[in-house]
Design an enzyme around this catalytic site. Sequence first.
Site, PDB file in Angstrom:
ATOM      1  N   SER A 138      21.402   6.898  41.112  1.00  0.00           N
ATOM      2  CA  SER A 138      23.423   6.736  41.169  1.00  0.00           C
ATOM      3  C   SER A 138      23.846   4.998  41.390  1.00  0.00           C
ATOM      4  CB  SER A 138      24.090   7.917  41.777  1.00  0.00           C
ATOM      5  OG  SER A 138      24.674   8.156  41.675  1.00  0.00           O
ATOM      6  N   LYS A 164      22.889   6.861  36.388  1.00  0.00           N
ATOM      7  CA  LYS A 164      24.854   6.985  36.689  1.00  0.00           C
ATOM      8  C   LYS A 164      25.769   5.743  37.129  1.00  0.00           C
ATOM      9  CE  LYS A 164      25.850  10.036  39.690  1.00  0.00           C
ATOM     10  NZ  LYS A 164      25.500  11.525  40.068  1.00  0.00           N
ATOM     11  N   LYS A 166      29.061   5.279  38.831  1.00  0.00           N
ATOM     12  CA  LYS A 166      30.290   5.351  38.912  1.00  0.00           C
ATOM     13  C   LYS A 166      31.282   4.608  38.614  1.00  0.00           C
ATOM     14  CE  LYS A 166      28.581   8.178  42.309  1.00  0.00           C
ATOM     15  NZ  LYS A 166      28.950   9.596  42.910  1.00  0.00           N
ATOM     16  N   ASP A 191      29.792   8.397  35.927  1.00  0.00           N
ATOM     17  CA  ASP A 191      31.110   9.763  36.869  1.00  0.00           C
ATOM     18  C   ASP A 191      32.141   9.460  37.766  1.00  0.00           C
ATOM     19  OD1 ASP A 191      31.199  11.487  38.519  1.00  0.00           O
ATOM     20  OD2 ASP A 191      29.561  11.268  40.173  1.00  0.00           O
ATOM     21  N   GLU A 216      30.595  12.563  33.890  1.00  0.00           N
ATOM     22  CA  GLU A 216      30.797  13.690  34.591  1.00  0.00           C
ATOM     23  C   GLU A 216      32.286  13.670  35.265  1.00  0.00           C
ATOM     24  OE1 GLU A 216      27.670  15.099  38.539  1.00  0.00           O
ATOM     25  OE2 GLU A 216      28.003  12.862  38.038  1.00  0.00           O
ATOM     26  N   ASP A 241      31.004  18.632  37.953  1.00  0.00           N
ATOM     27  CA  ASP A 241      30.406  18.704  38.920  1.00  0.00           C
ATOM     28  C   ASP A 241      31.556  19.517  40.102  1.00  0.00           C
ATOM     29  OD1 ASP A 241      29.097  18.137  41.583  1.00  0.00           O
ATOM     30  OD2 ASP A 241      29.581  15.811  41.179  1.00  0.00           O
ATOM     31  N   LYS A 265      24.754  21.470  41.987  1.00  0.00           N
ATOM     32  CA  LYS A 265      24.162  20.591  43.542  1.00  0.00           C
ATOM     33  C   LYS A 265      24.287  22.249  44.769  1.00  0.00           C
ATOM     34  CE  LYS A 265      26.456  16.247  43.375  1.00  0.00           C
ATOM     35  NZ  LYS A 265      27.404  15.005  43.854  1.00  0.00           N
ATOM     36  N   GLY A 293      22.394  14.305  43.558  1.00  0.00           N
ATOM     37  CA  GLY A 293      22.174  14.130  44.806  1.00  0.00           C
ATOM     38  C   GLY A 293      24.092  14.471  45.750  1.00  0.00           C
TER      39      GLY A 293
END
Length: 371
Positions: A138, A164, A166, A191, A216, A241, A265, A293
């Site tokens: 990530s 991944k 952001k 994400d 996500e 999520d 998670k 994570g």
Amino acid sequence: MTIPMKQFKLHKLTMRLKNPFRTSFGTFQEKEFFITEAIDYEGNRGFGESVAFSSPWYSEETVMTNLHVMEDFLIPILKENEIKHPDQVTELFRPIRRNNMAKAALEGAIWDLYAKRENLSLAKALGGGKKEIDVGISIGIKPTIPDLIEKIHQFVEEGYKRIKLKIKPGWDYEVLKEVRKHFPDTPIMADANSAYTLNDMDKLQQLDELNLMMIEQPLAHDDIVDHAKLQSVMKTPICLDESIHSIEDTKKAYELGSCKIINIKIGRVGGLTEAKKIHDFCQEKGMEVWCGGMLEAGVGRAHNIALTTLNQFVLPGDTAGSSQYWEKDIIKPEVVVENGVIDVPERPGIGYEIDEKAFNHFTEWTKNYHF
């Protein structure tokens, strides 16, 4: 046969990430958290880790609310009840609303203690069968696109199975388009950490051009309904999520068509037992899952590895190696990734030892609760 606990310990730690981690909801570099420790009369030690942040960005929970709930409500419940199997803990904690990260921190220590008492790896105790797991990485929001491209190059060279990224309004389509140009075949997901609304539907639909693995949590952190509307007009799979806190949330999301993928998670759903229930439901329905994570230190990372050995974790998770985040981790050996793969430890419990020197260095204080 019971799990005869002699005492519980809460260790308050603070560790500094190698680099600041930036998302749509904030930037931080200091990570404070709890290591929970369950000890039986034979001296076996089970370890868990809290994942709440210092501020209520990701969820309403924080490090200090975790302390309050664990100390004043959850530990007294454990003292008052005989526990034969870790699966009981979820039910014992049910009268306490939400506070899933506090619950998971304690339940994780009990799972580790149980596995050690049974001479099983935590993975086998959970029913997992994989000998190795695929992992991704990530990457937080970077100052510039070239900075981001350089970082992705590094991780692709290291063999991570997916990247991944952001995103947030103003750092989304154009950024991802440039990334895709440089990495046409790399599995990439975005994400959003709830940064968008349905008013951004046109902008989000643009992402369909980029052949992403998934996007996500684009919409509100507590939403399931609007995500169903968005998924109905997007070909890119939506992954939920923050919206998923339980098996019941998962069932509702499935029935509404809110997503095609679930990020599980452990802390967010209240522990390993609930995570298993969500996994089993998704396996039954053919819905892909992966393990997210929360910038865990070694103990939390080890729990994630064990969970990911369950069969329906078919997508690479966020459990990167210790050295990506920490100059020194609190376990030995540290978690190592080779060509995007982690070998699952076979030793009893989480499979890693506490590095006592490093652990003591990062520990600010410890509280003991005798049973």
